[in-house]
Design a protein around this motif. Structure first.
Motif, short mmCIF file in Angstrom:
data_model
loop_
_atom_site.label_atom_id
_atom_site.label_comp_id
_atom_site.label_asym_id
_atom_site.label_seq_id
_atom_site.Cartn_x
_atom_site.Cartn_y
_atom_site.Cartn_z
N SER A 260 -4.20 10.76 7.34
CA SER A 260 -3.22 9.67 7.34
C SER A 260 -2.16 9.87 8.42
CB SER A 260 -2.57 9.54 5.96
OG SER A 260 -1.80 10.69 5.62
N CYS B 124 -0.23 6.30 9.46
CA CYS B 124 0.09 5.48 8.29
C CYS B 124 1.59 5.52 7.99
CB CYS B 124 -0.69 5.98 7.07
SG CYS B 124 -2.48 5.76 7.19
N ALA B 125 2.08 4.44 7.43
CA ALA B 125 3.51 4.36 7.11
C ALA B 125 3.92 5.46 6.15
CB ALA B 125 3.82 2.99 6.51
N LYS C 43 -2.88 3.93 -2.21
CA LYS C 43 -2.09 2.77 -1.80
C LYS C 43 -1.87 2.77 -0.29
CE LYS C 43 0.28 2.56 -6.26
NZ LYS C 43 1.58 2.61 -6.98
N SER C 44 -2.73 3.47 0.43
CA SER C 44 -2.57 3.57 1.87
C SER C 44 -2.58 2.20 2.54
CB SER C 44 -3.68 4.44 2.47
OG SER C 44 -3.59 4.47 3.89
N SER C 45 -1.82 2.09 3.61
CA SER C 45 -1.78 0.84 4.37
C SER C 45 -3.03 0.66 5.22
CB SER C 45 -0.55 0.83 5.29
OG SER C 45 -0.56 1.97 6.16
N ASN C 46 -3.83 1.71 5.38
CA ASN C 46 -5.04 1.63 6.21
C ASN C 46 -6.27 1.56 5.31
OD1 ASN C 46 -7.42 3.12 7.72
ND2 ASN C 46 -6.05 2.31 9.29
N GLN C 47 -7.13 0.56 5.52
CA GLN C 47 -8.25 0.34 4.60
C GLN C 47 -9.27 1.48 4.64
OE1 GLN C 47 -10.53 -3.27 5.20
NE2 GLN C 47 -11.26 -3.29 3.08
N ARG D 59 -7.84 4.38 2.78
CA ARG D 59 -7.84 4.04 1.35
C ARG D 59 -9.24 4.22 0.75
NH1 ARG D 59 -5.34 -0.40 2.14
NH2 ARG D 59 -7.01 -1.93 1.85
N ASN E 28 -7.38 -1.01 12.48
CA ASN E 28 -6.11 -1.66 12.18
C ASN E 28 -5.67 -2.60 13.30
OD1 ASN E 28 -5.49 -0.81 9.61
ND2 ASN E 28 -3.57 0.19 10.19
#
Length: 365
Positions: free
Chosen positions: A233, A238-239, A255-259, A262, A362
């Motif tokens: 991550s 990732c944020a 809950k990662s912002s990257n699919q 995740r 992304n």
């Protein structure tokens, strides 16, 4: 050893690899497939599905969904056999989850065009049309490959390289005390494959074309820790860092912002939980990633020639692989068995490649 880099326009590049993959996805199969999708020098010609971790229709659905996620929806996903050669199919939902990829979920995009093609016929036609150019990665039971060798005994000469994830030699099995999962699902197929390569060796097949066997002896050295997902991550940018801990409730979802992060996190968490249930710690043995790196030419390894056979008669040793490294059987070597590798370098490679792919996906979303 990894295949040498070559220079092109002042930049270093890996030599191109044209790859046929046969898998039974499968958490570590999914990780391996995502890795290969991240290798720009690897062209996946087709992905054939074999029953093993789950039934073959679910394997194909998992493959289609992951290829779509990784930006490779054009790769044909084919189905061959639906059962082992001589014994009933046994799947492993306790190891990989009811759908084969742990807690991860993706919609199946479907691709009916490829579903009408027979995997075994495709292999044979592709090998005949591209002699010496195709590498085969087998990270599933060897059922499809055994049947392909029956139909085309010249396959050992036609293929560039064959990599098999399977077997256990001087090492405990992961299905019975002596047998590894892929081989145990269809030991008759594995026995046929090695017998075919014995016959080919007796007919003068070059040793460079013998299958490279990645057995548990070396694949279990690829022991993933949960902090791998944190490193991934961070590499992705990732944020928030992905944190997976043994103290988390089972089934906790990312809950990662990257699919991609995740998906892999949800799949691998199930694998960590499974290994802990069997007193191996909160870790995951990612066998198929190592085999994928061998096929892609990107990971360090050493091999020894051996004559490999598979026990199919003894109830006690059913599915056990045996390697004769000293020629005691008086038969030529039919395999190159991996005896050493470098997990630390391998995981660094995996983080870098997956990180680059996840960032790219992304940007394109």
């Amino acid at each position: 050893m990894p295949e040498k880099l070559i220079a092109a326009d002042g930049a270093e590049q890996w030599p191109p690899i044209r790859l046929l993959i046969d898998n039974d996805t499968g958490i570590d199969d999914a990780l391996a497939l995502a890795y290969l999708c991240a290798c720009d020098h690897v062209k996946i010609e087709a992905l054939t599905s074999t029953p093993g971790n789950v039934d073959v229709e679910q394997v194909a659905a998992n493959n289609r969904a992951l290829l779509a996620l990784c930006g490779r929806p054009e790769v044909p996903v084919l189905i061959g056999v639906r059962e082992p050669l001589q014994i009933p199919l046994v799947t492993t939902p306790e190891t990989h989850g009811p759908q084969g990829v742990g807690h991860a979920t993706l919609p199946d995009p479907m691709s009916p065009v490829s579903m009408d093609l027979d995997a075994i016929d495709y292999w044979i036609e592709a090998a005949r049309a591209n002699p010496g150019e195709l590498t085969v990665l087998l990270s599933a039971p060897l059922t499809n490959f055994a049947l392909a060798l029956r139909r085309e005994p010249r396959l050992p000469w036609l293929l560039r390289k064959v990599v098999i994830m399977g077997g256990a030699f001087y090492y405990q099995g992961n299905t019975t005390p002596t047998a590894e999962w892929n081989t145990h699902v269809d030991p008759h197929a594995a026995k046929e494959v090695f017998a075919a390569y014995t016959a080919a060796a007796e007919q003068g097949l070059d040793s460079s074309k013998l299958p490279i066997v990645c057995s548990l002896d070396t694949t279990e050295r690829f022991e993933m820790q949960p902090d791998f997902l944190t490193r991934l991550s961070i590499e992705v940018g990732c944020a928030e860092s992905e944190i997976v801990q043994a103290s988390d409730p089972e089934g906790t979802l990312s809950k990662s912002s990257n699919q991609l992060v995740r998906y892999l996190s949800d799949a691998l968490r199930f694998y960590f939980e499974f290994h802990r249930q069997y007193d191996q710690g909160y870790i995951a043995h990612v066998h198929d990633f190592f085999a994928a790196g061998v096929a892609a030419g990107t990971l360090d390894y050493e091999t020894r020639p051996a004559t490999v056979d598979v026990e199919t008669d003894s109830p006690l040793l059913f599915g056990t692989t045996v390697a004769d490294f000293r020629g005691l059987w008086g038969k030529p070597a039919n395999a190159q068995v991996v005896v050493a590798n470098d997990p630390e370098a391998g995981f660094a490679e995996l983080v870098q490649r997956l990180g680059a792919l996840a960032r790219k996906l992304n940007e394109n979303s």
